[in-house]
Design an enzyme around this catalytic site. Structure first.
Site, short mmCIF file in Angstrom:
data_model
loop_
_atom_site.label_atom_id
_atom_site.label_comp_id
_atom_site.label_asym_id
_atom_site.label_seq_id
_atom_site.Cartn_x
_atom_site.Cartn_y
_atom_site.Cartn_z
N GLY A 50 -71.94 -73.28 -112.35
CA GLY A 50 -72.93 -74.28 -112.73
C GLY A 50 -72.60 -75.69 -112.29
N LYS A 64 -72.35 -83.00 -100.60
CA LYS A 64 -71.63 -81.73 -100.65
C LYS A 64 -71.20 -81.44 -99.22
CE LYS A 64 -72.16 -76.98 -102.43
NZ LYS A 64 -71.30 -77.02 -103.63
#
EC number: 6.3.3.3
Length: 219
Positions: free
Chosen positions: A14, A37
């Site tokens: 998560g 990311k």
């Protein structure tokens, strides 16, 4: 600018769920935000809307910006170094560090998040792990754990490793796992062993409001 590294005690716990909720709550509170990311695997270019980069881009309020959020994207749902190799690429830690540092230098926002891939010790290249990237950047860590049976060992081990390498823990978020033990019971267990960092929970039911996490991190 507040900069954080979002890490997980494992894979698919998560991290992106927590990062997105944090970004949305920060924006709702008037903060400017951005997210990065550096590498993602398991990315389907034919269905990008379901990917982590797309979810982060939507949380930023810039749904078309997923290519900027994750510049290195690979199809295979494997460790990034293996997924890259299948497409003829070789990931180098120096390149990932440079990507992150250059991205940070170019930000002028209230909150900037860098999200890792997999868990703290997940391989990123053939010779280095997520932890090596985190140590090189030296950012405070927002650590995400699951609530499944066994999470206490995984979380406490991750904390031990992170602190041994000189990294500070900004906060811990327990993201509720499916078919897991009672969430409050798990939180009580974790808090009995971790006394330094604040532990918050991210329930799966409904839309989790991360406002309290924003307040904690930006204090």
């Amino acid at each position: 600018m507040k900069s954080l590294f979002v890490a997980g005690t494992g894979t698919d716990l998560g991290k992106t769920h927590v990062a997105c909720a944090l970004l949305e709550a920060a924006r709702a509170g008037g903060l400017s935000v951005d997210a990065f990311k550096p590498v993602v695997s398991g990315f389907d270019p034919d269905a990008p809307d379901d990917s982590d980069p797309a979810r982060l881009a939507r949380a930023l309020g810039r749904p078309e910006a997923w290519t900027d959020v994750s510049p290195r994207r690979y199809r295979a749902p494997l460790a990034p170094n293996i997924a890259a190799r299948l497409e003829g690429d070789t990931l180098q830690m120096d390149d990932l560090i440079t990507d992150c540092r250059e991205w940070l230098i170019g930000r002028d926002v209230g909150l900037a998040l860098i999200e890792g891939a997999g868990g703290v010790m997940s391989p990123m290249t053939d010779e280095a792990t997520n932890l090596d990237l985190m140590v090189a950047l030296g950012l405070p860590v927002l650590l995400v754990a699951g609530s499944y049976l066994g999470t206490a060992s995984h979380l406490l081990t991750a904390l031990e490793v992170l602190r041994a390498r000189g990294l500070s823990i900004a906060a811990i978020v327990v993201s509720e796992s499916l078919d897991a033990p009672d969430l409050d019971q798990t939180l009580g267990l974790l808090r009995a062993f971790e006394h330094q960092a604040t532990i918050l929970s991210a329930p799966r039911a409904g839309n989790w409001d991360a406002g309290s996490l924003v307040d904690l991190l930006m204090a």
